[in-house]
Design a protein around this motif. Structure first.
Motif, short mmCIF file in Angstrom:
data_model
loop_
_atom_site.label_atom_id
_atom_site.label_comp_id
_atom_site.label_asym_id
_atom_site.label_seq_id
_atom_site.Cartn_x
_atom_site.Cartn_y
_atom_site.Cartn_z
N PRO A 98 0.81 -1.23 0.00
CA PRO A 98 0.00 0.00 0.00
C PRO A 98 0.84 1.27 0.00
CG PRO A 98 -0.88 -1.56 1.58
CD PRO A 98 0.43 -2.12 1.12
N LEU A 99 2.04 1.21 0.59
CA LEU A 99 2.91 2.38 0.60
C LEU A 99 3.58 2.60 -0.76
CD1 LEU A 99 4.65 2.01 4.08
CD2 LEU A 99 3.08 3.83 3.39
N VAL A 100 3.81 1.54 -1.50
CA VAL A 100 4.54 1.64 -2.77
C VAL A 100 3.62 2.04 -3.93
CG1 VAL A 100 5.81 0.33 -4.53
CG2 VAL A 100 6.37 0.04 -2.11
N PHE A 101 2.43 1.46 -3.97
CA PHE A 101 1.59 1.61 -5.16
C PHE A 101 0.53 2.69 -4.97
CE2 PHE A 101 3.46 -2.55 -5.73
CZ PHE A 101 3.86 -2.48 -7.06
N GLY A 102 0.75 3.78 -5.68
CA GLY A 102 -0.19 4.89 -5.65
C GLY A 102 -1.31 4.69 -6.65
N ASN A 103 -2.18 5.68 -6.71
CA ASN A 103 -3.33 5.61 -7.60
C ASN A 103 -2.93 6.11 -8.99
OD1 ASN A 103 -5.96 5.32 -8.50
ND2 ASN A 103 -6.84 6.25 -6.68
N LEU A 218 2.56 9.09 5.06
CA LEU A 218 3.77 8.35 4.73
C LEU A 218 3.75 7.89 3.28
CD1 LEU A 218 6.41 7.19 5.80
CD2 LEU A 218 5.16 5.13 6.49
N ARG A 219 2.58 7.45 2.78
CA ARG A 219 2.47 7.05 1.37
C ARG A 219 2.86 8.20 0.45
NH1 ARG A 219 3.44 5.53 -3.38
NH2 ARG A 219 2.39 7.03 -4.71
N ASP A 268 -8.84 -2.80 7.33
CA ASP A 268 -9.43 -1.59 7.88
C ASP A 268 -8.43 -0.44 7.93
OD1 ASP A 268 -11.84 -2.85 8.24
OD2 ASP A 268 -11.46 -3.39 10.33
N THR A 269 -7.19 -0.76 8.32
CA THR A 269 -6.15 0.26 8.37
C THR A 269 -5.79 0.73 6.97
OG1 THR A 269 -5.25 -0.75 10.38
CG2 THR A 269 -3.83 0.81 9.21
N VAL A 270 -5.70 -0.19 6.03
CA VAL A 270 -5.39 0.17 4.64
C VAL A 270 -6.51 1.03 4.06
CG1 VAL A 270 -5.00 -0.72 2.31
CG2 VAL A 270 -3.92 -1.84 4.26
N ALA A 271 -7.77 0.71 4.39
CA ALA A 271 -8.89 1.53 3.93
C ALA A 271 -8.74 2.97 4.42
CB ALA A 271 -10.21 0.94 4.41
N GLY A 272 -8.42 3.12 5.70
CA GLY A 272 -8.21 4.46 6.25
C GLY A 272 -7.04 5.17 5.59
N MET A 273 -6.01 4.40 5.25
CA MET A 273 -4.84 4.95 4.56
C MET A 273 -5.22 5.47 3.17
SD MET A 273 -1.48 2.74 3.66
CE MET A 273 -0.20 3.31 2.56
#
Length: 295
Positions: A98-103, A218-219, A268-273
């Motif tokens: 999740p930190l590496v791959f942006g939209n 952080l992302r 859930d944490t990734v969703a919030g991220m």
């Protein structure tokens, strides 16, 4: 106001199209995620890649440069994200991807188009192609613990990218009727991506606001850091530099949440991220565009 007004035509279309998705959910209208996903990944996105790269004046040398820059951007971002996870005692298995791959698709491509026109979109598609392949292979392998070669080889986006590269490297041109058809089909891709982004965001909920907000920031930091390192190491200039930096600064992709849910990696944490980084990006990206000289 004079600093903000030139950025309005770039940012507002993204916000308004995503808002359609948000209001669609609020008014309880049906939205078939699977159907839209298949339309985008199997028809409109491949058509956009071939149609745009096939008609845009982009040399084989420039395309190779873009593909190399995209791989470097991901590599640097992965290193920065891994170091951050170790220092902050975060699970690499859960949060590295999740930190590496942006939209790079739903948000990155519209921004490249509105900020830099067709040439920017063509370069952005090169970035999108590399990151999509990496997400479906390396990303899924990290989360699942096993290689996903079959998943990569079954994606039409990959074959569209290969075909587009063949067009460019061999100086081939598509028949006008086929080119027009691809443009028509590819034209639905960006609006659908943005509406889907809005629908997805409205369906997610912030869990553990403090941690989600921190990971969202952080992302954006490690992503932009990867872009800056790529620009410095490869000495990128002009349009390629701008597109790489813009794509690197995009928020966490919604697809990260779907994968986290599928493989039970702190969904859930990734969703919030995803939500927090997207909301922050509506401020951070206009600032970046201003420093890139978009006036």
């Amino acid at each position: 106001m004079s600093l903000i007004s030139p950025l309005v035509p770039i940012i507002v279309p993204v916000i308004l199209c995503a808002a359609i998705g948000v209001f669609w959910v609020r008014f309880k209208q049906p939205f078939d995620h699977e159907f839209v996903r298949r339309i985008v990944l199997w028809i409109s996105a491949p058509a956009l890649i071939v149609g745009t790269l096939g008609k845009t004046v982009i040399s084989a040398e420039l395309l190779q440069h873009v593909l190399l820059a995209s791989m470097c951007m991901l590599a640097f971002t992965a290193v920065f994200a891994a170091v951050a996870c170790v220092l902050l005692r975060l699970s690499l298995r859960d949060f590295l991807i999740p930190l590496v791959f942006g939209n790079f698709g739903n948000m990155g491509l519209p921004l490249c188009l509105f900020a830099f026109g067709q040439e920017g979109l063509a370069i952005g598609l090169g970035v999108f192609l590399v990151t999509t392949i990496s997400h479906f292979s390396f990303g899924v392998a990290v989360l699942s613990g096993k290689a996903m070669i079959r998943g990569v080889l079954s994606s039409p986006v990959i074959y569209a990218g290969v075909f587009a590269c063949l067009l460019i490297f061999n100086h081939w041109h598509l028949p006008l009727a086929l080119q027009n058809t691809l443009e028509l089909l590819g034209g639905i891709s960006i609006p659908l991506m943005l509406i889907t982004l809005g629908v997805s965001l409205s369906s997610l909920r912030l869990q553990g606001v403090g941690k989600s907000l921190g990971l969202g920031c952080l992302r954006l930091l490690v992503g932009l850091g990867g872009g800056v390192a790529t620009v410095y190491v490869l000495d990128l200039e002009g349009m390629v530099r701008n597109v790489v930096l813009l794509q690197s600064a995009t928020p966490a992709a919604v697809f990260n949440y779907l994968l986290a849910m599928q493989y039970r990696r702190e969904p859930d944490t990734v969703a919030g991220m995803v939500v927090s980084s997207t909301l922050i990006s509506f401020i951070s990206i206009p600032v970046l565009l201003y420093f890139l000289g978009v006036r």
